[in-house]
Write a protein that holds these residues in place. Structure first.
Motif, short mmCIF file in Angstrom:
data_model
loop_
_atom_site.label_atom_id
_atom_site.label_comp_id
_atom_site.label_asym_id
_atom_site.label_seq_id
_atom_site.Cartn_x
_atom_site.Cartn_y
_atom_site.Cartn_z
N ARG A 1 0.66 -1.24 -0.18
CA ARG A 1 -0.10 -0.10 -0.05
C ARG A 1 0.90 1.23 -0.21
O ARG A 1 0.40 2.35 -0.48
CB ARG A 1 -1.12 0.06 1.25
CG ARG A 1 -2.14 -1.06 1.14
CD ARG A 1 -3.15 -0.86 2.25
NE ARG A 1 -3.69 -2.07 2.08
CZ ARG A 1 -5.20 -2.10 1.48
NH1 ARG A 1 -5.14 -1.10 0.54
NH2 ARG A 1 -5.94 -2.84 1.33
N GLY A 2 1.87 1.15 0.65
CA GLY A 2 2.72 2.26 0.69
C GLY A 2 3.26 2.80 -0.95
O GLY A 2 3.51 3.99 -0.99
N PHE A 3 3.54 1.69 -1.55
CA PHE A 3 4.15 1.94 -2.80
C PHE A 3 3.03 2.47 -3.72
O PHE A 3 3.14 3.43 -4.34
CB PHE A 3 4.69 0.46 -3.48
CG PHE A 3 5.11 0.68 -4.81
CD1 PHE A 3 6.65 1.02 -5.11
CD2 PHE A 3 4.31 0.43 -5.67
CE1 PHE A 3 6.99 1.45 -6.40
CE2 PHE A 3 4.90 0.59 -7.25
CZ PHE A 3 6.09 1.08 -7.48
N ALA A 4 1.93 2.08 -3.57
CA ALA A 4 0.57 2.49 -4.27
C ALA A 4 0.27 4.12 -3.91
O ALA A 4 -0.19 4.78 -4.62
CB ALA A 4 -0.53 1.72 -3.86
N LYS A 5 0.68 4.49 -2.60
CA LYS A 5 0.59 5.94 -2.34
C LYS A 5 1.64 6.98 -2.98
O LYS A 5 1.52 8.01 -3.42
CB LYS A 5 0.56 5.99 -1.08
CG LYS A 5 -0.86 5.55 -0.07
CD LYS A 5 -0.61 5.70 1.26
CE LYS A 5 -1.93 5.21 1.79
NZ LYS A 5 -1.86 5.53 3.60
N VAL A 6 2.95 6.28 -2.95
CA VAL A 6 4.20 7.13 -3.36
C VAL A 6 4.48 7.26 -4.86
O VAL A 6 4.83 7.95 -5.40
CB VAL A 6 5.38 6.68 -2.57
CG1 VAL A 6 6.75 7.49 -3.06
CG2 VAL A 6 5.07 6.95 -1.19
#
Length: 174
Positions: free
Chosen positions: A21-26
């Motif tokens: 999910r972190g990758f999807a945000k950044v």
């Protein structure tokens, strides 16, 4: 089916990271900006994200504005018969573009652009190619989706996060 990127060193790690999910945000803010900069600096010869996953720069007219919009995108190249990439860049007959939006809620804007204006252009390995896009549906979409998951498994994680069906487009040379 296209050559699977997961056979290259480091790709499994990238697949794990790209599923978070972190990758999807950044990523939606960082990856396209880096891709555009490197692509411009190398005069279209290098697309940074394509070092792991094949990619194109899509130029499509905006759905409402009609202005050209350039978007770096991952893709799955297909061979001359639409059965997967076998040889060099000239053997690619079509490409599959994936509207995953990194597993975010909304469809990416470029998909609306292609729905409104299917005639577009891609830059593939430094060459500009006029193309026409077609949204895939039904059994054809299902077959391509299966091939796509074999090609890049993190797309399953993206689909699981959202209620919308991820749009798949086949683009072919005009």
């Amino acid at each position: 089916m296209a050559t699977t990127p997961s056979r290259r060193p480091g790709v499994r790690l990238v697949q794990r990271v790209s599923s978070t999910r972190g990758f999807a945000k950044v990523a939606p803010h960082v990856v396209p900006a880096l891709d555009r900069a490197v692509h411009r600096l190398t005069r279209g010869k290098v697309l940074l994200s394509a070092q792991m996953l094949p990619g194109v720069i899509l130029t499509a007219r905006g759905a409402r504005s009609g202005l050209p919009r350039r978007t770096p995108l991952a893709c799955m190249p297909e061979g001359p018969t639409g059965k997967g990439a076998g040889g060099g860049e000239d053997s690619v007959g079509s490409w599959i573009l994936i509207g995953s939006n990194f597993g975010r809620t909304d469809h990416p804007a470029w998909t609306a652009n292609l729905l409104a204006h299917p005639d577009a252009e891609i830059n593939w390995r430094g060459r500009d190619i006029p193309v026409t896009a077609r949204l895939l549906a039904g059994a054809e979409r299902d077959a391509v989706w299966r091939a796509l998951l074999a090609f890049w498994p993190p797309y399953a994680t993206y689909q699981a996060r959202v209620e919308r069906e991820i749009r798949l487009f086949r683009i072919v040379r005009r």
